[in-house]
Design a protein around this motif. Structure first.
Motif, PDB file in Angstrom:
ATOM      1  N   ILE A  73       0.816  -1.338   0.211  1.00 39.10           N
ATOM      2  CA  ILE A  73      -0.044  -0.080  -0.033  1.00 39.10           C
ATOM      3  C   ILE A  73       0.777   1.258  -0.060  1.00 39.10           C
ATOM      4  O   ILE A  73       0.450   2.200  -0.488  1.00 39.10           O
ATOM      5  N   GLU A  74       1.900   1.309   0.637  1.00 34.26           N
ATOM      6  CA  GLU A  74       2.805   2.426   0.701  1.00 34.26           C
ATOM      7  C   GLU A  74       3.506   2.617  -0.588  1.00 34.26           C
ATOM      8  O   GLU A  74       4.420   3.568  -0.520  1.00 34.26           O
ATOM      9  N   ARG A  75       3.651   1.677  -1.439  1.00 35.76           N
ATOM     10  CA  ARG A  75       4.396   2.058  -2.610  1.00 35.76           C
ATOM     11  C   ARG A  75       4.091   3.222  -3.232  1.00 35.76           C
ATOM     12  O   ARG A  75       2.936   3.658  -3.627  1.00 35.76           O
ATOM     13  N   ALA A  79       7.879   8.546  -6.506  1.00 35.14           N
ATOM     14  CA  ALA A  79       8.858   8.461  -5.649  1.00 35.14           C
ATOM     15  C   ALA A  79      10.067   7.686  -6.084  1.00 35.14           C
ATOM     16  O   ALA A  79      11.288   8.033  -6.372  1.00 35.14           O
ATOM     17  N   ILE A  80       9.742   6.494  -6.633  1.00 34.47           N
ATOM     18  CA  ILE A  80      10.392   5.586  -7.155  1.00 34.47           C
ATOM     19  C   ILE A  80      10.954   6.128  -8.225  1.00 34.47           C
ATOM     20  O   ILE A  80      12.512   5.962  -8.473  1.00 34.47           O
ATOM     21  N   GLU A  86      17.271  10.766 -10.074  1.00 34.30           N
ATOM     22  CA  GLU A  86      18.115  11.713  -9.438  1.00 34.30           C
ATOM     23  C   GLU A  86      19.068  11.194  -8.360  1.00 34.30           C
ATOM     24  O   GLU A  86      20.156  11.458  -8.119  1.00 34.30           O
ATOM     25  N   VAL A  87      18.729   9.991  -7.309  1.00 34.99           N
ATOM     26  CA  VAL A  87      19.345   9.879  -6.355  1.00 34.99           C
ATOM     27  C   VAL A  87      20.644   8.581  -6.664  1.00 34.99           C
ATOM     28  O   VAL A  87      21.682   8.605  -6.345  1.00 34.99           O
TER      29      VAL A  87
END
Length: 111
Positions: A73-75, A79-80, A86-87
């Motif tokens: 659910i938190e996926r 953000a991925i 970038e990261v």
């Protein structure tokens, strides 16, 4: 040649989605194996498949070896993607260019 009709396949797919527990496979591994699917097909339709034949049947209909039933659910897909763009390049660092190297700890490579 496929031994199951399209109607039989639809029925099988519904039963696979119910899960192995619904069909009496109650050990600690609650996933479908090729052997279990083979047994289910035999029980339901009295049709014999080899384990390899079951694998081909499932692949032909879009099933894969590892398909998660659900995602966390938190996926957060956005953000991925940001993290990958970038990261990760910063964590990974720049790629090395080609240069002669030496496996010897005492003698450096000439180049």
């Amino acid at each position: 040649m496929e031994r199951l009709s399209s109607r039989q396949w639809e029925r099988l797919e519904r039963e696979l989605k119910r899960g192995p527990l619904a069909h009496g496979f109650d050990d600690e591994f609650q996933g479908w194996t090729l052997k279990r699917v083979k047994l289910l097909i035999g029980r339901m339709f009295r049709v014999g498949y080899t384990v390899r034949g079951v694998w081909k049947l499932l692949r032909r209909h879009g099933w894969s070896a590892q398909v998660p039933l659900r995602r966390a659910i938190e996926r957060d897909d956005e953000a991925i993607e940001v993290w990958k763009a970038e990261v990760w390049p910063q964590v990974e660092g720049p790629r090395r260019t080609w240069a002669p190297t030496s496996a010897s700890r005492t003698r450096q490579a000439r180049g």
